[in-house]
Design an enzyme around this catalytic site. Sequence first.
Site, PDB file in Angstrom:
ATOM      1  N   ASN A   1       7.944 -37.681  30.616  1.00 31.27           N
ATOM      2  CA  ASN A   1       8.516 -38.630  29.470  1.00 31.27           C
ATOM      3  C   ASN A   1       7.717 -38.624  28.228  1.00 31.27           C
ATOM      4  O   ASN A   1       6.611 -38.800  28.483  1.00 31.27           O
ATOM      5  CB  ASN A   1       8.396 -40.189  30.309  1.00 31.27           C
ATOM      6  CG  ASN A   1       8.380 -41.181  29.282  1.00 31.27           C
ATOM      7  OD1 ASN A   1       9.311 -41.035  28.354  1.00 31.27           O
ATOM      8  ND2 ASN A   1       7.825 -42.041  29.511  1.00 31.27           N
ATOM      9  N   THR A   2       8.231 -38.290  27.253  1.00 27.27           N
ATOM     10  CA  THR A   2       7.574 -38.313  25.897  1.00 27.27           C
ATOM     11  C   THR A   2       8.503 -39.112  25.128  1.00 27.27           C
ATOM     12  O   THR A   2       9.819 -39.351  25.259  1.00 27.27           O
ATOM     13  CB  THR A   2       6.938 -37.064  25.593  1.00 27.27           C
ATOM     14  OG1 THR A   2       6.506 -37.369  24.414  1.00 27.27           O
ATOM     15  CG2 THR A   2       8.332 -36.272  25.212  1.00 27.27           C
TER      16      THR A   2
ATOM     17  N   ARG B   1      -1.274 -39.346  31.802  1.00 27.77           N
ATOM     18  CA  ARG B   1      -1.171 -40.606  31.408  1.00 27.77           C
ATOM     19  C   ARG B   1       0.250 -41.218  32.005  1.00 27.77           C
ATOM     20  O   ARG B   1       1.094 -40.934  31.363  1.00 27.77           O
ATOM     21  CB  ARG B   1      -1.286 -40.638  30.143  1.00 27.77           C
ATOM     22  CG  ARG B   1      -1.396 -42.075  29.384  1.00 27.77           C
ATOM     23  CD  ARG B   1      -1.391 -42.311  27.959  1.00 27.77           C
ATOM     24  NE  ARG B   1      -0.291 -41.474  27.276  1.00 27.77           N
ATOM     25  CZ  ARG B   1       0.028 -41.151  26.057  1.00 27.77           C
ATOM     26  NH1 ARG B   1      -1.007 -41.258  25.182  1.00 27.77           N
ATOM     27  NH2 ARG B   1       1.107 -40.630  25.584  1.00 27.77           N
TER      28      ARG B   1
ATOM     29  N   GLY C   1     -13.728 -48.857  15.843  1.00 25.97           N
ATOM     30  CA  GLY C   1     -12.466 -48.171  15.241  1.00 25.97           C
ATOM     31  C   GLY C   1     -12.718 -47.595  14.094  1.00 25.97           C
ATOM     32  O   GLY C   1     -12.284 -46.152  14.022  1.00 25.97           O
TER      33      GLY C   1
ATOM     34  N   HIS D   1      -1.517 -51.844   8.334  1.00 22.64           N
ATOM     35  CA  HIS D   1      -0.467 -50.954   8.637  1.00 22.64           C
ATOM     36  C   HIS D   1       0.347 -51.686   9.830  1.00 22.64           C
ATOM     37  O   HIS D   1       0.127 -52.465  10.346  1.00 22.64           O
ATOM     38  CB  HIS D   1      -1.035 -49.670   9.182  1.00 22.64           C
ATOM     39  CG  HIS D   1      -2.103 -49.475   9.952  1.00 22.64           C
ATOM     40  ND1 HIS D   1      -2.036 -49.996  11.276  1.00 22.64           N
ATOM     41  CD2 HIS D   1      -3.537 -49.334   9.554  1.00 22.64           C
ATOM     42  CE1 HIS D   1      -3.282 -49.893  11.711  1.00 22.64           C
ATOM     43  NE2 HIS D   1      -4.207 -49.570  10.663  1.00 22.64           N
TER      44      HIS D   1
END
Length: 546
Positions: free
Chosen positions: A502-503, A472, A178, A11
């Site tokens: 901020n996104t 974050r 994962g 992907h």
Amino acid sequence: MNVLGINGVFHDPAAALIVDGVVVAAGEEERFSRRKHGKVPVPFSTWELPEAAAAWCLAHGGVDAAALDAVAYSYDPRLGRRPGDDITTDAWEGLRTLYVERAPLFLKTALPGLDPGRVTFVPHHVAHAASAYLAAPMPTSSVLVLDGRGERASHLAGRAVNGELKILASQELPHSLGLVYEEATAHLGFRRSSDEYKVMALASYGRPRFLPALRELVRATGDGGFTTAPIDWSRFAPAVARDETWGARHADLAASVQARLQEVMLDLARWLHEQTGDRDLTMAGGVALNCVANSWLAERGPFERIWVQPAAGDAGTALGAALYVAQRLGDPITPMTTAALGREWTDDALRAWLETAAVPFETPPDIAGAVADVLAANGVVAWFQGRSEYGPRALGHRSLLANPSHPDNLRRMNDIKGREPFRPVAPMVLVERAAEIFQGPLPSPYMLFTHRVRPRWRSRIPAVVHVDGTARVQTVDARDEPLVARMLSAFEARTGLPVVVNTSLNTAGRPMVDDPRDALECFGSAPVDALALGPYLVRRARRSAA
Ligand SMILES: [Fe+2]
């Protein structure tokens, strides 16, 4: 040398162009096709390649396909499962191998003039590793790659000295940290290989009470590897259907999976450090996008510094494969200094887009100051500036900005983006002010670590403080990002706060905005107060209902 890197196997198909050891361009196919993650990661889709991203990289670099010295594909079919007499066995794995073997011919069709003989295959985890140790600013580092899967492994630990990688350990499938995290993601009602960060966010709301059981099922083996037993997730909490909401047990499960991941990562890092004694660790692979685990490792682990490549997921293997091959061809590699490697438009072109759309716009003397005015008045701004970002984080080029001092702005941003209410939004901060407000690995230019918000700041920037008191952070250095730094300074001059929400600039389920049309469509369909498209400002016309 001109080397094009291609990720196309699972992907996040992507392309990257390296010219004489310098990263010239990199882009993800989803930003062009507007299909999130580019494709579904099944064997049948392996033939789909990042055609638009690759063509754009070549055009941007002024390199003709016929002038490519090499094309580096980030998966080696010689390491994959061979197709048997029955192609359906092994969940069609042999089909994946066949399609990868034919990728040179598919690429020739997509990029006329390309010599398919120039296509070379780089093992998936070597490509991930190279995207870290060759892109990082430090010439020598220990390297850790963790993701869902490559050809037959899910992990690589090694040491890179002056661009040469020595592999010290790798973990064969089916054992995969994962994939464990992906399974938990699906069990909790989210999309696997896509929504893992939602599990990470949900974990903050729970207690890791299933950790003892997970310690039995997921174990480090003391030799640099680990084992993961099959997990019956429903013994911990019932599966969540897409339209259902989660409960306390689900949050506890998320917290437990996150905690076990962190513990095993710490074990792996300690083992690696015992082998190398290095000061620096470089990381890539989808698991390296887990910023909570990265901070845990930075705080408790044996390495002094951790550098994570911003496109740590599979998209970044296009970059890694290309760097790896360029270095093998003898080019000295210039470290990566920014994730802003995508498309950009001239001011004239942006103006033409606005005129075509027939929206009224202003040309303020300084867009940074004009945006700071809107933010200070508690407006939300779509911020479209310069080259788009490579990797999943918006870093001040395709961002949605807001005022962090209003607690309701978290809900407002999640509403605009159609996100779950438990998801946090992140702060950007001037690098020189960061340590005063946040505690954790600094500087943090790529938003790959979480930080504790210092107590006296929590009430001043409530919109960006997660339920566990963290944030974050993206630190902004005026030398690297002069315009974003100017906007932050202007906002501080008006509010006393050197922090802005901020996104990423996108709405629900869509890839990040990349081109001006995407920006205008996003602005037109979401309750955003202003669009800063290059030097131009479009304000939302407010009209009361009739
Ligand atoms: Fe990968």
